[in-house]
Design an enzyme around this catalytic site. Structure first.
Site, PDB file in Angstrom:
ATOM      1  N   ARG A 120       0.816  -1.296  -0.002  1.00  0.00           N
ATOM      2  CA  ARG A 120      -0.124   0.004   0.054  1.00  0.00           C
ATOM      3  C   ARG A 120       0.666   1.369  -0.174  1.00  0.00           C
ATOM      4  O   ARG A 120       0.305   2.158   0.283  1.00  0.00           O
ATOM      5  CB  ARG A 120      -1.077   0.157   1.144  1.00  0.00           C
ATOM      6  CG  ARG A 120      -1.960  -1.240   1.144  1.00  0.00           C
ATOM      7  CD  ARG A 120      -3.042  -0.857   1.859  1.00  0.00           C
ATOM      8  NE  ARG A 120      -3.827  -2.024   1.930  1.00  0.00           N
ATOM      9  CZ  ARG A 120      -3.799  -3.198   2.652  1.00  0.00           C
ATOM     10  NH1 ARG A 120      -2.675  -3.261   3.536  1.00  0.00           N
ATOM     11  NH2 ARG A 120      -4.393  -4.217   2.792  1.00  0.00           N
ATOM     12  N   LYS A 142       3.497  10.948 -11.547  1.00  0.00           N
ATOM     13  CA  LYS A 142       2.619  10.236 -12.358  1.00  0.00           C
ATOM     14  C   LYS A 142       3.061   9.110 -12.576  1.00  0.00           C
ATOM     15  O   LYS A 142       4.262   9.379 -13.123  1.00  0.00           O
ATOM     16  CB  LYS A 142       1.922  10.974 -13.574  1.00  0.00           C
ATOM     17  CG  LYS A 142       1.012  11.990 -13.525  1.00  0.00           C
ATOM     18  CD  LYS A 142       0.244  12.564 -14.834  1.00  0.00           C
ATOM     19  CE  LYS A 142      -0.713  13.443 -14.800  1.00  0.00           C
ATOM     20  NZ  LYS A 142      -0.962  13.921 -15.851  1.00  0.00           N
ATOM     21  N   GLU A 184       9.355  17.155 -25.267  1.00  0.00           N
ATOM     22  CA  GLU A 184       8.737  17.498 -24.028  1.00  0.00           C
ATOM     23  C   GLU A 184       9.522  19.001 -23.585  1.00  0.00           C
ATOM     24  O   GLU A 184       8.639  19.729 -22.903  1.00  0.00           O
ATOM     25  CB  GLU A 184       8.934  16.453 -23.165  1.00  0.00           C
ATOM     26  CG  GLU A 184       8.400  15.251 -23.422  1.00  0.00           C
ATOM     27  CD  GLU A 184       6.715  15.194 -23.218  1.00  0.00           C
ATOM     28  OE1 GLU A 184       6.169  16.106 -22.817  1.00  0.00           O
ATOM     29  OE2 GLU A 184       6.435  13.896 -23.264  1.00  0.00           O
ATOM     30  N   LYS A 226       8.002  22.354 -14.708  1.00  0.00           N
ATOM     31  CA  LYS A 226       6.998  21.291 -14.687  1.00  0.00           C
ATOM     32  C   LYS A 226       6.895  21.351 -12.755  1.00  0.00           C
ATOM     33  O   LYS A 226       5.834  21.093 -12.561  1.00  0.00           O
ATOM     34  CB  LYS A 226       7.673  19.879 -14.735  1.00  0.00           C
ATOM     35  CG  LYS A 226       7.067  18.835 -14.077  1.00  0.00           C
ATOM     36  CD  LYS A 226       6.584  17.907 -15.178  1.00  0.00           C
ATOM     37  CE  LYS A 226       5.503  16.919 -14.677  1.00  0.00           C
ATOM     38  NZ  LYS A 226       5.451  15.648 -15.406  1.00  0.00           N
ATOM     39  N   GLU A 236      -4.182  17.097 -10.988  1.00  0.00           N
ATOM     40  CA  GLU A 236      -4.658  17.562 -12.047  1.00  0.00           C
ATOM     41  C   GLU A 236      -6.246  17.850 -11.891  1.00  0.00           C
ATOM     42  O   GLU A 236      -6.881  17.164 -12.579  1.00  0.00           O
ATOM     43  CB  GLU A 236      -4.444  16.306 -13.433  1.00  0.00           C
ATOM     44  CG  GLU A 236      -4.544  17.063 -14.726  1.00  0.00           C
ATOM     45  CD  GLU A 236      -4.131  16.236 -15.726  1.00  0.00           C
ATOM     46  OE1 GLU A 236      -2.780  15.530 -15.537  1.00  0.00           O
ATOM     47  OE2 GLU A 236      -4.673  15.747 -16.775  1.00  0.00           O
ATOM     48  N   ARG A 241      -2.559  21.279 -14.371  1.00  0.00           N
ATOM     49  CA  ARG A 241      -1.516  20.303 -14.685  1.00  0.00           C
ATOM     50  C   ARG A 241      -1.951  19.611 -16.134  1.00  0.00           C
ATOM     51  O   ARG A 241      -0.976  19.248 -16.902  1.00  0.00           O
ATOM     52  CB  ARG A 241      -1.648  19.192 -13.705  1.00  0.00           C
ATOM     53  CG  ARG A 241      -0.514  18.316 -14.109  1.00  0.00           C
ATOM     54  CD  ARG A 241      -0.112  17.453 -12.801  1.00  0.00           C
ATOM     55  NE  ARG A 241       0.995  16.476 -13.310  1.00  0.00           N
ATOM     56  CZ  ARG A 241       1.594  15.635 -12.393  1.00  0.00           C
ATOM     57  NH1 ARG A 241       1.485  15.815 -11.126  1.00  0.00           N
ATOM     58  NH2 ARG A 241       2.415  14.915 -12.992  1.00  0.00           N
ATOM     59  N   ASN A 245      -0.106  18.268 -20.873  1.00  0.00           N
ATOM     60  CA  ASN A 245      -0.664  17.378 -21.898  1.00  0.00           C
ATOM     61  C   ASN A 245      -0.826  17.745 -23.265  1.00  0.00           C
ATOM     62  O   ASN A 245      -1.557  17.389 -24.430  1.00  0.00           O
ATOM     63  CB  ASN A 245      -2.174  16.741 -21.475  1.00  0.00           C
ATOM     64  CG  ASN A 245      -1.878  15.452 -20.893  1.00  0.00           C
ATOM     65  OD1 ASN A 245      -0.998  14.499 -21.299  1.00  0.00           O
ATOM     66  ND2 ASN A 245      -2.441  15.376 -19.574  1.00  0.00           N
ATOM     67  N   HIS A 248      -0.568  15.575 -26.364  1.00  0.00           N
ATOM     68  CA  HIS A 248      -0.685  14.414 -25.808  1.00  0.00           C
ATOM     69  C   HIS A 248      -2.040  13.392 -26.302  1.00  0.00           C
ATOM     70  O   HIS A 248      -1.882  12.238 -26.654  1.00  0.00           O
ATOM     71  CB  HIS A 248      -0.433  13.992 -24.268  1.00  0.00           C
ATOM     72  CG  HIS A 248       0.683  14.408 -23.825  1.00  0.00           C
ATOM     73  ND1 HIS A 248       1.702  15.343 -24.121  1.00  0.00           N
ATOM     74  CD2 HIS A 248       1.697  13.600 -22.999  1.00  0.00           C
ATOM     75  CE1 HIS A 248       2.708  15.634 -23.531  1.00  0.00           C
ATOM     76  NE2 HIS A 248       2.891  14.086 -22.816  1.00  0.00           N
ATOM     77  N   HIS A 252      -0.968  10.265 -27.895  1.00  0.00           N
ATOM     78  CA  HIS A 252      -1.393   8.922 -27.267  1.00  0.00           C
ATOM     79  C   HIS A 252      -2.397   8.061 -28.226  1.00  0.00           C
ATOM     80  O   HIS A 252      -2.190   6.705 -28.478  1.00  0.00           O
ATOM     81  CB  HIS A 252      -2.255   9.056 -25.974  1.00  0.00           C
ATOM     82  CG  HIS A 252      -1.640   9.540 -24.800  1.00  0.00           C
ATOM     83  ND1 HIS A 252      -1.980  10.062 -23.587  1.00  0.00           N
ATOM     84  CD2 HIS A 252       0.054   9.602 -24.687  1.00  0.00           C
ATOM     85  CE1 HIS A 252      -0.900  10.289 -22.780  1.00  0.00           C
ATOM     86  NE2 HIS A 252      -0.026   9.955 -23.439  1.00  0.00           N
ATOM     87  N   HIS A 265       7.416   7.873 -27.711  1.00  0.00           N
ATOM     88  CA  HIS A 265       6.297   8.660 -26.995  1.00  0.00           C
ATOM     89  C   HIS A 265       6.751  10.224 -27.247  1.00  0.00           C
ATOM     90  O   HIS A 265       5.617  10.899 -27.741  1.00  0.00           O
ATOM     91  CB  HIS A 265       6.390   8.648 -25.287  1.00  0.00           C
ATOM     92  CG  HIS A 265       5.521   9.676 -24.540  1.00  0.00           C
ATOM     93  ND1 HIS A 265       4.202   9.307 -24.729  1.00  0.00           N
ATOM     94  CD2 HIS A 265       5.879  10.677 -23.779  1.00  0.00           C
ATOM     95  CE1 HIS A 265       3.683  10.366 -23.985  1.00  0.00           C
ATOM     96  NE2 HIS A 265       4.721  11.171 -23.373  1.00  0.00           N
TER      97      HIS A 265
END
Ligand code: NAD
Ligand code: GLY
Length: 366
Positions: A120, A142, A184, A226, A236, A241, A245, A248, A252, A265
């Site tokens: 956990r 993330k 990026e 960042k 987010e 935030r 993206n 993206h 993606h 990527h």
């Protein structure tokens, strides 16, 4: 060495940026709270950089185990995540273990997700070794894996204890990966830092030649951007935030549509940012000259500026429908109000979007 801080209250942590950090025990050891460490890397990076770190950890009297994942975006999945849990359990490591991610964004995302899940939640440290991971994925917490139906769809927020960005390791990075990282870097200029965008336009050839001073400055300015964004909107929740993206949603779709690993990527994000710029122009925000400026910078960074063969507007739309930003089935995109200022919108015109996708698939972006 430069130091930045990601300010998140009691979960704040430093980012160290500099040459030869991996050989400096003082950068690593103070951030390990218990006596057990699992070093996670992959079959390309481990032979290059794991030995020195393992020695440092053993010399410090820690109980150390390591696991080497296969190299590739296509292995960022449940099956290979389980190899990390296998190693943790075989070593009988407890809740006090620290995981160290040594590698690019794939290793970092998987290790962070394993750290979020194991018993956990346990500590983890990011040692990013690609430009992309040094400027983006190692910072902000993330973590996750891909699903065949959607990129990064399974994951958790888990902040690292420290980020060690050793700029020296970038010397062994393949050229294509350097370009992917620059995508990026350019993103920060486009979404919120026009000065940085202009600086990149002045120094792109030097960055491509891996000038260490220029690379260190690009990493520092990217991480500063960042860190500010993450501090303002860690989870987010209020479209701050989400601006990270840019490109993206399109990117993606390319990664999922072409099969993970076919396009890097960063390559997919680079082309995605040009698609976003083109759509922003059709919406009346950017000028055609702005779009050409974006395209030119991406080309100088060695990035593709058209969608890959095989992608169609229909395939884009199918995959863009599965995006974490979407709300109640409505597509939400990050677009540019102007260069250096991004917004999230669900108001982009359908005809404009179709025209952008058609132009992108035909290799006809401005
Ligand atoms: P990657 O992790 O696949 O690394 C790229 C390649 O470079 C790999 O083959 C790797 O083995 C190799 N490599 C790494 N360091 C090297 C070095 N120093 N010398 C030689 N070879 C080296 O790819 P990436 O571009 O680093 O990361 C992409 C991943 O990051 C994607 O899965 C993406 O979804 C994720 N990502 C996550 C975030 C986030 O916020 N968590 C942000 C951006 C991207
Ligand atoms: N790379 C996007 C984010 O960290 O939010």
């Amino acid at each position: 060495m430069q130091t930045l801080e990601v300010q998140l209250g009691e979960r704040s942590y430093p980012i160290f940026i500099g040459e030869s950090l991996l050989t400096k025990p003082d950068c690593l050891l103070p951030w390990i709270r218990g006596k057990q460490v699992l070093l996670v890397s992959n079959s390309t990076v481990a032979p290059l950089y794991a030995a020195g770190i393992l020695q440092t950890l053993r010399d410090a009297g820690l109980a150390v185990a390591d696991v080497t994942l296969p190299d590739g975006e296509q292995f960022k999945d449940w099956q290979h995540l389980n190899l990390i849990f296998d190693a943790l359990l075989q070593a009988r490591f407890s809740r006090k273990v620290t995981l160290i991610a040594l590698g690019g964004g794939v290793v970092g995302d998987m290790t962070g997700f394993a750290a979020a899940c194991y018993q956990r939640g346990v500590d983890f440290i990011q040692v990013p070794t690609t430009l992309l991971s040094q400027v983006d994925s190692s910072v902000g917490g993330k973590t996750g894996i891909n699903h065949p139906l959607g990129k990064n769809m399974i994951g958790a927020f888990q902040q690292p204890r420290v980020v060690l960005a050793d700029t020296g390791v970038l010397r062994t990075l393949p050229a294509r990966e350097l370009s992917a990282g620059l995508a990026e870097v350019i993103k920060y200029g486009l979404i919120r830092d026009l000065d940085f965008l202009c600086w990149l336009e002045s120094h792109m050839e030097g960055l491509m030649a891996r000038d260490p001073v220029l690379l260190a400055e690009a990493i520092e300015r990217s991480c500063r951007n960042k860190a500010e964004v993450v501090a303002a909107d860690e989870f987010e929740q209020n479209d701050i935030r989400a601006l990270l993206n840019l490109g993206h949603t399109f990117g993606h779709a390319i990664e999922t549509g072409m099969g993970y690993g076919a396009w890097l990527h960063g390559e997919a994000v680079g082309t995605g940012m040009l698609l976003a710029a083109d759509l922003s122009c059709r919406e009346g925000w950017l000028t055609a000259a702005d779009v050409t400026r974006v395209k030119r910078l991406l080309e100088r960074a060695g990035l593709p500026v058209a969608a890959p063969q095989g992608m169609t507007p229909e395939i884009f739309m199918q995959h863009m429908a599965v995006d974490k930003k979407n709300v109640d089935g409505r597509l939400r995109l990050v677009l540019l109000k102007q260069l250096g200022q991004a917004i999230v919108t669900d108001q982009a015109g359908t005809d404009n979007l179709q025209a952008t996708l058609a132009a992108g698939c035909a290799g006809a972006l401005t």
